[in-house]
Design a protein around this motif. Structure first.
Motif, PDB file in Angstrom:
ATOM      1  N   LEU A  86      -3.031  -3.646  12.624  1.00  0.00           N
ATOM      2  CA  LEU A  86      -3.953  -3.571  13.752  1.00  0.00           C
ATOM      3  C   LEU A  86      -4.113  -4.949  14.349  1.00  0.00           C
ATOM      4  N   ARG A  87      -4.470  -4.992  15.656  1.00  0.00           N
ATOM      5  CA  ARG A  87      -4.566  -6.303  16.260  1.00  0.00           C
ATOM      6  C   ARG A  87      -5.769  -6.440  17.174  1.00  0.00           C
ATOM      7  N   SER A  88      -6.154  -7.710  17.347  1.00  0.00           N
ATOM      8  CA  SER A  88      -7.233  -8.017  18.278  1.00  0.00           C
ATOM      9  C   SER A  88      -6.658  -8.967  19.323  1.00  0.00           C
ATOM     10  N   LYS A  89      -7.506  -9.568  20.110  1.00  0.00           N
ATOM     11  CA  LYS A  89      -7.028 -10.535  21.114  1.00  0.00           C
ATOM     12  C   LYS A  89      -6.492 -11.795  20.460  1.00  0.00           C
ATOM     13  N   THR A  90      -6.904 -12.059  19.234  1.00  0.00           N
ATOM     14  CA  THR A  90      -6.538 -13.338  18.610  1.00  0.00           C
ATOM     15  C   THR A  90      -5.781 -13.204  17.296  1.00  0.00           C
ATOM     16  N   HIS A  91      -5.872 -12.042  16.636  1.00  0.00           N
ATOM     17  CA  HIS A  91      -5.262 -11.895  15.312  1.00  0.00           C
ATOM     18  C   HIS A  91      -4.524 -10.574  15.194  1.00  0.00           C
ATOM     19  N   VAL A  92      -3.581 -10.541  14.239  1.00  0.00           N
ATOM     20  CA  VAL A  92      -2.985  -9.273  13.830  1.00  0.00           C
ATOM     21  C   VAL A  92      -3.122  -9.208  12.318  1.00  0.00           C
ATOM     22  N   VAL A  93      -3.511  -8.032  11.822  1.00  0.00           N
ATOM     23  CA  VAL A  93      -3.685  -7.857  10.380  1.00  0.00           C
ATOM     24  C   VAL A  93      -2.727  -6.767   9.910  1.00  0.00           C
ATOM     25  N   LEU A  94      -2.049  -7.035   8.801  1.00  0.00           N
ATOM     26  CA  LEU A  94      -1.205  -6.021   8.167  1.00  0.00           C
ATOM     27  C   LEU A  94      -1.792  -5.712   6.798  1.00  0.00           C
ATOM     28  N   ALA A  95      -1.781  -4.435   6.447  1.00  0.00           N
ATOM     29  CA  ALA A  95      -2.276  -4.065   5.123  1.00  0.00           C
ATOM     30  C   ALA A  95      -1.326  -3.050   4.511  1.00  0.00           C
ATOM     31  N   THR A  96      -1.164  -3.108   3.213  1.00  0.00           N
ATOM     32  CA  THR A  96      -0.257  -2.169   2.552  1.00  0.00           C
ATOM     33  C   THR A  96      -0.941  -1.555   1.346  1.00  0.00           C
ATOM     34  N   VAL A  97      -0.484  -0.344   1.018  1.00  0.00           N
ATOM     35  CA  VAL A  97      -0.888   0.300  -0.224  1.00  0.00           C
ATOM     36  C   VAL A  97       0.164  -0.058  -1.250  1.00  0.00           C
ATOM     37  N   ASN A  98      -0.253  -0.666  -2.331  1.00  0.00           N
ATOM     38  CA  ASN A  98       0.719  -1.084  -3.341  1.00  0.00           C
ATOM     39  C   ASN A  98       0.743  -0.103  -4.502  1.00  0.00           C
ATOM     40  N   LYS A  99       1.926   0.435  -4.754  1.00  0.00           N
ATOM     41  CA  LYS A  99       2.062   1.357  -5.871  1.00  0.00           C
ATOM     42  C   LYS A  99       2.967   0.728  -6.912  1.00  0.00           C
ATOM     43  N   ALA A 100       2.559   0.775  -8.128  1.00  0.00           N
ATOM     44  CA  ALA A 100       3.446   0.356  -9.215  1.00  0.00           C
ATOM     45  C   ALA A 100       4.050   1.606  -9.823  1.00  0.00           C
ATOM     46  N   SER A 101       5.342   1.565 -10.136  1.00  0.00           N
ATOM     47  CA  SER A 101       5.973   2.804 -10.611  1.00  0.00           C
ATOM     48  C   SER A 101       5.547   3.144 -12.025  1.00  0.00           C
ATOM     49  N   SER A 102       5.055   2.181 -12.771  1.00  0.00           N
ATOM     50  CA  SER A 102       4.462   2.504 -14.070  1.00  0.00           C
ATOM     51  C   SER A 102       3.402   1.463 -14.367  1.00  0.00           C
ATOM     52  N   GLU A 103       2.620   1.675 -15.380  1.00  0.00           N
ATOM     53  CA  GLU A 103       1.556   0.711 -15.703  1.00  0.00           C
ATOM     54  C   GLU A 103       2.120  -0.605 -16.150  1.00  0.00           C
ATOM     55  N   LEU A 104       3.357  -0.576 -16.669  1.00  0.00           N
ATOM     56  CA  LEU A 104       3.942  -1.805 -17.207  1.00  0.00           C
ATOM     57  C   LEU A 104       4.497  -2.704 -16.106  1.00  0.00           C
ATOM     58  N   SER A 105       4.879  -2.097 -14.980  1.00  0.00           N
ATOM     59  CA  SER A 105       5.554  -2.906 -13.963  1.00  0.00           C
ATOM     60  C   SER A 105       4.550  -3.444 -12.955  1.00  0.00           C
ATOM     61  N   SER A 106       5.001  -4.419 -12.189  1.00  0.00           N
ATOM     62  CA  SER A 106       4.184  -4.864 -11.063  1.00  0.00           C
ATOM     63  C   SER A 106       4.614  -4.060  -9.842  1.00  0.00           C
ATOM     64  N   TYR A 107       3.849  -4.211  -8.770  1.00  0.00           N
ATOM     65  CA  TYR A 107       4.109  -3.340  -7.632  1.00  0.00           C
ATOM     66  C   TYR A 107       5.206  -3.895  -6.733  1.00  0.00           C
ATOM     67  N   GLN A 108       5.708  -3.013  -5.898  1.00  0.00           N
ATOM     68  CA  GLN A 108       6.715  -3.389  -4.908  1.00  0.00           C
ATOM     69  C   GLN A 108       6.123  -4.346  -3.886  1.00  0.00           C
ATOM     70  N   LYS A 109       6.918  -5.352  -3.552  1.00  0.00           N
ATOM     71  CA  LYS A 109       6.450  -6.281  -2.512  1.00  0.00           C
ATOM     72  C   LYS A 109       6.754  -5.693  -1.148  1.00  0.00           C
ATOM     73  N   LYS A 110       5.739  -5.537  -0.330  1.00  0.00           N
ATOM     74  CA  LYS A 110       5.943  -4.923   0.981  1.00  0.00           C
ATOM     75  C   LYS A 110       5.548  -5.808   2.140  1.00  0.00           C
ATOM     76  N   LEU A 111       4.933  -6.932   1.875  1.00  0.00           N
ATOM     77  CA  LEU A 111       4.541  -7.863   2.934  1.00  0.00           C
ATOM     78  C   LEU A 111       5.450  -9.069   2.851  1.00  0.00           C
ATOM     79  N   PHE A 112       6.078  -9.413   3.969  1.00  0.00           N
ATOM     80  CA  PHE A 112       6.998 -10.539   3.980  1.00  0.00           C
ATOM     81  C   PHE A 112       6.658 -11.477   5.122  1.00  0.00           C
ATOM     82  N   LYS A 113       6.690 -12.744   4.834  1.00  0.00           N
ATOM     83  CA  LYS A 113       6.537 -13.721   5.904  1.00  0.00           C
ATOM     84  C   LYS A 113       7.919 -13.991   6.489  1.00  0.00           C
TER      85      LYS A 113
END
Lengths: 282, 268
Positions: free
Chosen positions: A38-65
């Motif tokens: 979503l964006r305003s006149k001055t900023h844009v914000v990105l948000a992601t839902v992070n799912k880990a495929s199991s409790e042992l793993s960390s989640y997929q990276k979905k935000l990239f600079k």
């Protein structure tokens, strides 16, 4: 989706005038976990839902600079997304080297879209299975775009892609007219509300969502879990002093640009969260 | 990111190549012919300039940038052409001036025309400013130098964008820098010292023009390839204006000129 007769390769039209392989690629995007912008006149914000495929793993990276003034959130085959983000970073760096000025986000989006279109017209290729929400700045201000596997791109005030994104879109449709004049803090809170809609039963916490912000005079930053948790807490309390505290913290964090793990996604290398990427249900 | 070997980053062969599919980019470079020829015969690519322009001067003033040059095209030691435009508006906020080989300057202006058109065709509210074009030209000049096929020019690029004034130089080997006042050729030796002494921040148009004319007069007196027919260009946020050629008032009625060989040894 029904099994179709003309879906063996991407260069075959169906009698109804459709390219089924391209549509299956868009389906892969819909199966990925949600990404919201979503964006305003001055900023844009990105948000992601992070799912880990199991409790042992960390989640997929979905935000990239991508560059100081551009970042993306992806939904779908994050491996394809990594490849596209490498291309985008390369284009930005090359443009900066030749012209010593930032590549306008609108032009980068068109280049990505053209690259995606090529894959819809070669029999030896397949479409990219990832949808991108591209947040960035150019001379006319902040912008939010979506890139599709079909090679189309669209500009949005606010949008959501991925699974259960309709819930987030409904929230955004209700509220988007007020976004233009929002402050950064208000915009992030709107984004988190939208993520909450997509999460439905789950508790929102810094472990299952990610937020990134880019703005005029502010480089693209992915919030660390501490700042993110502060925003989430402020949602629940809904207090103004929390907002003020956040503003002060933001000043401190704005200078810290999170180091990107260049090798790409952490943890398990499965594409769409939970489901195998080739599981096209007949 | 996979480590990519960036040996040289060349601007894509044509500025508008994003409009072509990538398997058709026409190339017509003399180096292609010579490189294939050099497989059989030793070929030297170092070139020499033929028709050249002399100094170009530039300075920043309160309203923008002023750039001046004479209109002479020399052929060796002869003043062959006396109405050569050595400055050209690149876009509506940038000006390019060149000393050195005139044909290379013309090739550069054609290249920049295509660059500006390709940029304008995006039609998205973004446009190339003087800094972008300065850097682009640096890449072009440096890459040509690396192929031993230089564009034999020293370029001066000035302009204003969003209130920011830019004045810079690029040489034929890719040396580039920005400054408040710039000169090329003989101007480096004769005009820059004057600028260093007399340039100041926020000069008016009047003061800037007078300072340029003072330096140009010195160059006319002392540079054999200079002529007394100059143009001054004014680049502001609103646009580029190049004056019609005019002459400076010069003084030749000096005693020593009346009988120049009077004290020369061996004269009668």
């Amino acid at each position: 989706m029904f099994r179709n007769q003309y879906d063996t390769d991407v260069t075959t039209w169906s009698p109804a005038g459709r390219l089924h392989q391209v549509e299956y690629a868009m389906e892969a995007v819909k199966q990925g976990s949600a990404a919201i912008g979503l964006r305003s006149k001055t900023h844009v914000v990105l948000a992601t839902v992070n799912k880990a495929s199991s409790e042992l793993s960390s989640y997929q990276k979905k935000l990239f600079k991508i560059d100081n003034h551009i970042g993306i959130a992806m939904a779908g085959l994050t491996a394809d997304g990594r490849v596209l983000s490498r291309y985008m970073r390369s284009e930005c760096v090359t443009h900066n080297f030749v012209y010593e000025s930032p590549l306008p986000v609108g032009r980068l989006v068109v280049q990505v879209a053209d690259k995606a279109q090529v894959c819809t017209q070669r029999s030896w290729k397949r479409p990219y299975g990832v949808g991108l929400l591209v947040a960035g700045l150019d001379e006319t201000g902040p912008h939010l775009y979506q890139n599709c596997p079909s090679g189309n791109y669209f500009e949005f005030h606010a949008f959501a892609i991925g699974s259960r994104s309709q819930a987030a879109k409904t929230y955004l449709e209700r509220k988007f007219e007020s976004f233009m004049d929002c402050s950064k803090v208000e915009l992030v809170r709107h984004a988190l509300h939208a993520v909450k809609e997509s999460l439905q039963e789950e508790e929102l916490s810094s472990a299952n969502c990610g937020v990134a912000i880019v703005g005029i005079g502010e480089p693209f930053v992915i919030l660390d879990s501490k700042s993110l948790q502060a925003y989430i807490d402020s949602l629940e309390e809904g207090k103004n002093d929390q907002a003020a505290k956040l503003e002060v913290e933001e000043e401190g964090n704005a200078a810290v640009i999170e180091r990107q793990d260049i090798s790409g996604g952490a943890g398990v290398g499965v594409g769409a969260e939970g489901e195998g990427p080739t599981d096209m249900e007949t | 990111m996979r480590s990519s070997k960036l040996i040289s980053v060349v601007p894509r062969t044509l500025p508008e190549s994003h409009l072509y599919s990538f398997h058709f980019i026409p190339t017509l470079r003399s180096i292609d012919f010579f490189q294939s020829l050099s497989a059989y015969v030793a070929v030297s690519m170092s070139r020499q300039p033929y028709v050249t322009g002399t100094s170009v001067l530039g300075l920043i003033y309160e309203g923008g940038v002023l750039i001046a040059a004479d209109t002479a095209g020399s052929y060796g030691s002869t003043t062959r052409f006396k109405s050569v435009e050595r400055m050209k508006a690149v876009s509506n906020n940038t000006l390019l001036g060149a000393s050195g080989e005139i044909s290379d300057f013309q090739a550069i202006t054609q290249l920049l025309d295509r660059l500006i058109v390709a940029d304008a065709m995006w039609d998205d509210g973004n446009d190339l400013g003087p800094l972008d074009i300065h850097n682009y030209l640096t890449r072009v000049m440096y890459n040509r130098r690396n192929k031993f096929d230089p564009l034999w020019n020293t370029l001066i690029l000035g302009g204003v964008k969003n209130g920011v004034k830019h004045l810079g130089s690029v040489s034929m080997i890719g040396v580039h820098y920005v400054d408040n006042h710039i000169a090329t050729g003989f101007g480096i030796h004769l005009a820059q010292p004057i600028f260093r002494e007399e340039w100041k921040e926020n000069m008016t148009l009047e003061e800037g023009t007078r300072l340029l004319e003072k330096a140009l007069l010195v160059l006319f007196y002392r540079d054999r390839s200079a002529i007394n027919k100059i143009q001054v260009a004014n680049v502001t946020e609103d646009g580029v204006h190049i004056s019609q050629p005019y002459a400076l008032k010069s003084e030749w009625n000096l005693e020593a000129f009346k009988n120049p060989t009077a004290s020369a040894a061996g004269s009668w």
